[in-house]
Design an enzyme around this catalytic site. Sequence first.
Site, mmCIF file in Angstrom:
data_model
loop_
_atom_site.group_PDB
_atom_site.id
_atom_site.type_symbol
_atom_site.label_atom_id
_atom_site.label_comp_id
_atom_site.label_asym_id
_atom_site.label_seq_id
_atom_site.Cartn_x
_atom_site.Cartn_y
_atom_site.Cartn_z
ATOM 1 C CE LYS A 192 35.491 57.458 59.575
ATOM 2 N NZ LYS A 192 36.974 57.599 59.602
ATOM 3 C CB SER A 228 44.195 66.258 56.603
ATOM 4 O OG SER A 228 43.224 66.305 55.966
ATOM 5 N N GLY A 238 39.356 68.275 54.946
ATOM 6 C CA GLY A 238 37.907 68.740 55.561
ATOM 7 C C GLY A 238 37.444 69.708 54.019
ATOM 8 C CD GLU A 266 40.625 71.118 65.519
ATOM 9 O OE1 GLU A 266 41.336 71.780 64.505
ATOM 10 O OE2 GLU A 266 41.028 69.946 66.374
ATOM 11 C CD GLU A 283 48.626 71.282 60.234
ATOM 12 O OE1 GLU A 283 48.791 70.802 61.375
ATOM 13 O OE2 GLU A 283 48.614 70.858 60.011
#
Length: 480
Positions: free
Chosen positions: A173, A225, A229, A246, A377
Amino acid sequence: MDTSVFTDFTMTIAGRAVAGDTSYEVLDPADETVAARAPVCSPEQLDQAVAAARAALPGWSATPLEERRKLVLAVADAVEAQLEPLKRLLTREQGKPLDDAAAEILGFGYWLRGTASLSLPETVNEDSAERLSVTRRVPLGVVGAIVPWNYPLGNAGFKLAPALLAGNTVVWKPSPFTPLVTLKVGELLREVLPPGVLNVVSGGAELGPWMTAHPGIDMISYTGSTRTGRQVMAGAAPTLTRVTLELGGNDAAIVLPDVDVPAVAEKLFWGAFANSGQVCLSIKRLYVHREVHQPLLRALAAYAATVRVGRGTEAGVRLGPVQNRPQYERVLDLLQDSHTRGHRFAAGGRPGEGPGYFVGPTLVDDPPESSRIVQEEQFGPVLPVLSFDDIEDAVTRANASEYGLGASVWSSDPEAALAVGRRLRAGTVWINEVQHLTPLVTFAGHKQSGLGSESGTEGLLEYTAPQTVTLRRTAPAAAA
């Protein structure tokens, strides 16, 4: 832009083209026009994709490793054979310059070829007259590969290569913002892989949660992100679905006072601003010793002034737009916060004019450590350049983040830099370089930057489970 070779987009389920019941608009981030329409996967179609992957699993997992290896290499060849049209399509939906789009597509092939060179270990625990005991690695089953928008094909290579090599089947996806190249690659690979081994679905924000909660999926491999996650992990919990995550990073770079400023300025610039800062391993906090802080800041600003920002198809453009409006607005919000708090800007600081999600490379001069531009971030073309006097202070500040993805140290004395680097709490630490990754080297995040590993043998093993098989060679002794 000529993308006429790629016009209609369909999902791939069981080796066949599948249209969505509905479709949605995919925007070109350079001008906000409609690049194409992508199909929306329904819950029933996701069930079909998972069922196709599960039906293909016995045959694929039983295929000898050497044959799977050859087919992974064939996937790389098939994608690279369409480099020219694919790079134009990637630039149209993602925004990056054509050369960078080509590098991503070639990087996909590089990653598949490198991963295909790996082997699954087998451990002999006991080999005696009484018994043989061997631990081997077996595939987990159906893998759900969920890929972000910054490197839609590059990140996919991190997942598809080990999943397929290990004998798993896949439901892939892409991000809703960048589905087009993924859908087209799925179409190209219908002639390469057996039906059902690789299925490609696209859709909106609801599709990811459907996948993470799907009882027919055995593993979710997610890149994105940290916030999402956590949602992936929670969604997978009821079925104990395996996850690798990740996630976000707020990577620190520490520059020691002995650096050659002109020599490192350009490297640091691209370490922070490549792909318009939309790299999980971008330098997002630059800590510079006070002795060289202002000279380096001036060198970075001077170099930034030479870098052309614009539409990725235009000659000479090095940086494209932020990929999507939500991320663009987040970057602008961080910039506005810095303006409101009176931070100094050595370069940039304002959005571009006209249509498109453009922000020029921006340098924020020594903002407070507590400021949002340091603590959060950015995932965009904005870099805080902070000063320090004492290396203990720099290490402490670098390690204070909730993230721990990557870090780097820069010095004319490699051994001194290495001593500093070993004290940083990050999954990957580079000395005098940054963002160097290969398919043969393990890559993993610490703290809130992820779970599990990617790349190398450890990354390959994430897509397997250990199985110990014991053979009794002699009959048990008779009871007395």
